[in-house]
Motif scaffolding. Structure first.
Motif, PDB file in Angstrom:
ATOM      1  N   PRO A 177      28.231  29.506  30.783  1.00 34.81           N
ATOM      2  CA  PRO A 177      28.084  30.642  31.702  1.00 34.81           C
ATOM      3  C   PRO A 177      28.765  30.420  33.054  1.00 34.81           C
ATOM      4  N   ARG A 186      32.191  31.658  32.760  1.00 39.03           N
ATOM      5  CA  ARG A 186      32.233  33.114  32.686  1.00 39.03           C
ATOM      6  C   ARG A 186      32.057  33.736  34.078  1.00 39.03           C
ATOM      7  N   TRP A 187      31.028  33.293  34.807  1.00 34.49           N
ATOM      8  CA  TRP A 187      30.717  33.958  36.065  1.00 34.49           C
ATOM      9  C   TRP A 187      31.691  33.577  37.180  1.00 34.49           C
ATOM     10  N   SER A 188      32.261  32.376  37.117  1.00 37.39           N
ATOM     11  CA  SER A 188      33.302  32.050  38.094  1.00 37.39           C
ATOM     12  C   SER A 188      34.545  32.905  37.841  1.00 37.39           C
ATOM     13  N   GLY A 242      33.752  36.417  38.993  1.00 38.61           N
ATOM     14  CA  GLY A 242      33.764  36.478  40.454  1.00 38.61           C
ATOM     15  C   GLY A 242      35.171  36.504  41.016  1.00 38.61           C
TER      16      GLY A 242
END
Length: 446
Positions: A195, A198-200, A203
């Protein structure tokens, strides 16, 4: 709006930050690599994420926000780095496409990836075309010229040529970046098990696209715009025109050496182009020195006349001799004299630095007598006007012959043709002038 500055941001802050972000993402992907990911595919997807990072930063750099200009020591330098990041990001897509594979890819992800890659490559090629001479080897240039003059090629250039058409289509870059970004979100194989990756990724891409949306939808509401009217248009020399404009209300507040985005209504409609301001701030008129370098500038004297409206956006740029040392050399080539004219016309009293100005032109140099008259009034300023048709090209050896003292303490400011400045920049560094003391205005950015 920008006024005089007492401090200047180091020119390497922006590039250093970009390098740090790129390295940090590589480290993150190495540390957070999920088990079971094939090495080749993982490297390919890492390069895709790096491409999105660089393209997203490129969208930030053209957002026109003031802090971006501070970060890069000038919006012109930010535009140059935008181009470099876009080219590097596109190059990274090649190994990404060759190495990445996802047998379980989504129905939408694949087509979006193709749309993003093809669209960005097409825009990049179009951006390179006006500068094809710097890309094509000299022996092949005759073939390119012949191809450009072919009937079909002329028709294509008529339809798609011109700064305004280029600018309008170039503004779609963010849409293709968005397509490539969504492709990564949908088909990235490491994201389910990592995750943090994914979130980096979300962002980074989200920030870049947010800046793109700001520029396209909101920036116009925050721009500093000033109404002007064309006061006079006169031809200074063949191919060189000076346009004087009078403010309608409060004029733009600028620092000598800055440039502005000029919106001019001509006989064939409105035109938008960046021009360096060549007048002094205390003058009642704002003056531009324009050379016929393409699109509508070659017909400027025919297209505009006194009384026509103009709008000034900005100012921009940080080309300012105040950040130099006590011993300076100014080098102007052709129309690159414009920022130096603003500096010279703004001199009030003594010039605190000792300056040698070298101004080279093919034939009689425009503004030569005005420059000599200003130099005669300032003991610390020496003007060297070079007619390249008679004396040959200006050389760094001639420039440095006047620079008494340590070259490490010399500041050099340059503006002129790109090839000339690149050569001088290399030669100055080889001669011992520190890179941080070599300043140039990228007046040919667009």
């Amino acid at each position: 709006m920008q006024g005089p500055r007492s401090a200047f941001v180091a020119r390497d802050v922006g590039p250093t930050t970009i390098a740090a972000l790129a390295v940090a993402q590589v480290v993150l992907w190495i540390v957070a690599r999920p088990a079971g990911e094939p090495t080749g595919s993982y490297i390919g997807q890492l390069l895709g994420a790096e491409s999105i990072l660089l393209l997203s930063i490129g969208l930030v750099l053209i957002s026109t926000l003031p802090w971006v200009e501070e970060w890069f020591d000038g919006i012109d330098r930010a535009a140059i780095w935008h181009r470099r990041l876009a080219i590097t990001g596109l190059l990274l897509l090649v190994p990404h496409i060759l190495l990445s594979s996802n047998p379980n890819g989504t129905t939408l992800g694949g087509p979006l990836g193709i749309i993003g890659a093809v669209g960005m490559v097409a825009l990049a090629l179009w951006a390179i075309l006006p500068r094809w001479r710097s890309v094509v080897p000299r022996p092949l240039r005759r073939l390119v010229v012949a191809a450009r003059e072919a009937p079909v090629a002329r028709d294509v250039r008529e339809i798609f040529g011109g700064y305004e058409r280029w600018r309008a289509l170039h503004r779609t870059t963010g849409l293709f970046v968005a397509a490539a970004f969504v492709h990564g979100v949908l088909d990235g194989t490491p994201f389910d098990d990592a995750p943090v990756l994914r979130w980096s990724y979300v962002g980074i891409g989200g920030i870049g696209l947010a800046f793109y949306v700001y520029r396209e939808l909101l920036a116009r509401h925050f721009q500093s715009l000033h109404d002007y009217q064309v006061d006079a248009v006169r031809e200074i020399a063949p191919g060189v025109v000076e346009v004087a404009m009078r403010p309608l209300g409060r004029g733009v507040d600028f620092v000598p050496g800055q440039f502005a985005m000029i919106y001019l209504e001509a006989k064939d409609g409105w035109h938008r182009h960046p021009f360096t301001i060549s007048s002094a701030p205390r003058e009642g008129l704002l003056r531009l020195t324009v050379k016929a370098l393409g699109d509508y500038t070659s017909r400027l004297a025919e297209l505009i006349e006194p009384g026509m409206p103009a709008v000034i956006g900005g100012p921009h740029g940080r080309f300012n001799h105040a950040k130099g040392t006590d011993r300076q050399v100014w080098i102007a080539g052709g129309v690159g004299v414009a920022p130096f004219l603003s500096w010279l016309r703004a001199l009030d009293g003594d010039l605190p630095q000792r300056v040698d100005l070298f101004y080279s032109a093919d034939g009689e140099a425009p503004f030569a007598q005005e420059i000599r008259d200003i130099a005669d009034r300032h003991a610390s300023l020496r003007a060297h006007i070079i007619d390249t048709a008679v004396e040959g090209r200006l050389t760094i050896e001639r420039v440095l012959a006047t620079a008494d003292g340590a070259r490490s303490a010399l500041s050099v400011f340059m503006c002129g043709p790109r090839g000339m400045l690149r050569t001088f920049q290399t030669q100055l560094r080889m001669a011992g002038v520190p890179a941080r003391r070599i300043h140039r205005e990228y007046f040919d950015w667009r």
